[in-house]
Design a protein around this motif. Structure first.
Motif, mmCIF file in Angstrom:
data_model
loop_
_atom_site.group_PDB
_atom_site.id
_atom_site.type_symbol
_atom_site.label_atom_id
_atom_site.label_comp_id
_atom_site.label_asym_id
_atom_site.label_seq_id
_atom_site.Cartn_x
_atom_site.Cartn_y
_atom_site.Cartn_z
ATOM 1 N N PHE A 78 0.837 -1.192 0.000
ATOM 2 C CA PHE A 78 0.000 0.000 0.000
ATOM 3 C C PHE A 78 0.874 1.245 0.000
ATOM 4 C CE2 PHE A 78 -2.747 -3.250 1.475
ATOM 5 C CZ PHE A 78 -4.031 -2.865 1.150
ATOM 6 N N ASN A 79 0.563 2.175 -0.896
ATOM 7 C CA ASN A 79 1.222 3.473 -0.909
ATOM 8 C C ASN A 79 0.336 4.392 -0.064
ATOM 9 O OD1 ASN A 79 2.118 6.078 -1.451
ATOM 10 N ND2 ASN A 79 2.725 5.554 -3.546
ATOM 11 N N SER A 80 0.679 4.538 1.195
ATOM 12 C CA SER A 80 -0.177 5.273 2.127
ATOM 13 C C SER A 80 -0.315 6.751 1.772
ATOM 14 C CB SER A 80 0.329 5.116 3.557
ATOM 15 O OG SER A 80 1.629 5.633 3.681
ATOM 16 N N GLU A 81 0.644 7.303 1.047
ATOM 17 C CA GLU A 81 0.559 8.709 0.660
ATOM 18 C C GLU A 81 -0.425 8.933 -0.496
ATOM 19 O OE1 GLU A 81 1.775 11.346 2.331
ATOM 20 O OE2 GLU A 81 2.308 9.797 3.772
ATOM 21 N N ARG A 82 -0.674 7.915 -1.288
ATOM 22 C CA ARG A 82 -1.657 8.034 -2.384
ATOM 23 C C ARG A 82 -3.070 7.729 -1.913
ATOM 24 N NH1 ARG A 82 0.594 5.839 -8.088
ATOM 25 N NH2 ARG A 82 -0.696 7.527 -8.867
ATOM 26 N N CYS A 83 -3.186 6.928 -0.867
ATOM 27 C CA CYS A 83 -4.495 6.474 -0.384
ATOM 28 C C CYS A 83 -5.277 7.609 0.266
ATOM 29 C CB CYS A 83 -4.291 5.340 0.623
ATOM 30 S SG CYS A 83 -5.822 4.660 1.276
ATOM 31 N N LYS A 84 -6.564 7.698 -0.082
ATOM 32 C CA LYS A 84 -7.448 8.708 0.491
ATOM 33 C C LYS A 84 -8.431 8.114 1.490
ATOM 34 C CE LYS A 84 -7.191 11.673 -3.529
ATOM 35 N NZ LYS A 84 -7.882 12.077 -4.749
ATOM 36 N N GLY A 85 -8.274 6.822 1.792
ATOM 37 C CA GLY A 85 -9.111 6.187 2.801
ATOM 38 C C GLY A 85 -10.553 5.974 2.393
ATOM 39 N N CYS A 86 -10.798 5.739 1.117
ATOM 40 C CA CYS A 86 -12.173 5.555 0.639
ATOM 41 C C CYS A 86 -12.779 4.226 1.102
ATOM 42 C CB CYS A 86 -12.235 5.659 -0.876
ATOM 43 S SG CYS A 86 -11.457 4.281 -1.753
ATOM 44 N N ALA A 87 -11.936 3.271 1.457
ATOM 45 C CA ALA A 87 -12.337 1.954 1.970
ATOM 46 C C ALA A 87 -12.938 1.025 0.918
ATOM 47 C CB ALA A 87 -13.279 2.075 3.159
ATOM 48 N N PRO B 127 -5.221 6.120 5.667
ATOM 49 C CA PRO B 127 -5.025 5.142 4.592
ATOM 50 C C PRO B 127 -5.382 3.712 5.005
ATOM 51 C CG PRO B 127 -2.933 5.663 5.601
ATOM 52 C CD PRO B 127 -3.961 6.558 6.252
ATOM 53 N N ALA B 128 -5.604 2.889 4.016
ATOM 54 C CA ALA B 128 -5.872 1.468 4.240
ATOM 55 C C ALA B 128 -4.558 0.728 4.415
ATOM 56 C CB ALA B 128 -6.642 0.890 3.063
ATOM 57 N N ASN B 129 -4.627 -0.420 5.073
ATOM 58 C CA ASN B 129 -3.471 -1.304 5.192
ATOM 59 C C ASN B 129 -3.942 -2.738 5.394
ATOM 60 O OD1 ASN B 129 -4.255 -1.409 7.854
ATOM 61 N ND2 ASN B 129 -2.554 -0.224 8.628
ATOM 62 N N CYS B 130 -3.006 -3.658 5.261
ATOM 63 C CA CYS B 130 -3.305 -5.078 5.420
ATOM 64 C C CYS B 130 -2.939 -5.503 6.837
ATOM 65 C CB CYS B 130 -2.521 -5.888 4.393
ATOM 66 S SG CYS B 130 -2.915 -7.650 4.438
ATOM 67 N N ALA C 103 -6.691 -4.004 -5.416
ATOM 68 C CA ALA C 103 -5.972 -3.107 -6.334
ATOM 69 C C ALA C 103 -6.882 -2.635 -7.466
ATOM 70 C CB ALA C 103 -4.741 -3.808 -6.889
ATOM 71 N N LYS C 104 -7.747 -3.512 -7.946
ATOM 72 C CA LYS C 104 -8.672 -3.136 -9.019
ATOM 73 C C LYS C 104 -9.732 -2.157 -8.526
ATOM 74 C CE LYS C 104 -8.072 -7.420 -11.561
ATOM 75 N NZ LYS C 104 -8.680 -8.689 -11.969
ATOM 76 N N ALA C 105 -10.106 -2.260 -7.260
ATOM 77 C CA ALA C 105 -11.130 -1.377 -6.699
ATOM 78 C C ALA C 105 -10.583 -0.003 -6.323
ATOM 79 C CB ALA C 105 -11.755 -2.022 -5.461
ATOM 80 N N CYS C 106 -9.290 0.125 -6.200
ATOM 81 C CA CYS C 106 -8.669 1.365 -5.731
ATOM 82 C C CYS C 106 -8.671 2.448 -6.813
ATOM 83 C CB CYS C 106 -7.238 1.112 -5.277
ATOM 84 S SG CYS C 106 -6.420 2.586 -4.656
ATOM 85 N N ILE D 26 -5.018 4.118 -7.335
ATOM 86 C CA ILE D 26 -3.904 3.245 -7.721
ATOM 87 C C ILE D 26 -2.839 3.227 -6.622
ATOM 88 C CG2 ILE D 26 -2.345 2.590 -9.603
ATOM 89 C CD1 ILE D 26 -3.979 4.518 -11.391
ATOM 90 N N ALA D 27 -3.290 2.992 -5.403
ATOM 91 C CA ALA D 27 -2.415 3.013 -4.237
ATOM 92 C C ALA D 27 -2.015 1.613 -3.764
ATOM 93 C CB ALA D 27 -3.091 3.759 -3.090
#
Length: 67
Positions: free
Chosen positions: A6-15, A39-42, A55-58, A61-62
């Motif tokens: 996960f690229n936490s800086e690109r993620c906007k936390g949309c879930a 951000p999201a994480n595993c 990844a397809k739902a993001c 592209i994070a």
């Protein structure tokens, strides 16, 4: 063994990724990134099956899946 990255800086936390994951191993972090998003994480990489649905739902592209 697949590994989600996960690229936490690109993620906007949309879930959207947390909803898409069939194993339900993704969650939104309780710490925000430099842009102020959570951000999201595993939470359990060992349970990842490498389906790439997260990844397809993001929309940002994070997420990348390494096999």
């Amino acid at each position: 063994m697949p590994k989600p990255l996960f690229n936490s800086e690109r993620c906007k936390g949309c879930a959207l990724c947390t909803v898409a994951c069939p194993k339900k191993i993704l969650e939104i972090s309780n710490q925000f990134n430099s842009k102020g998003y959570y951000p999201a994480n595993c939470v359990d990489v060992s349970k990842c099956i490498g389906c790439c649905l997260c990844a397809k739902a993001c929309p940002d592209i994070a997420i990348e899946i390494y096999k």
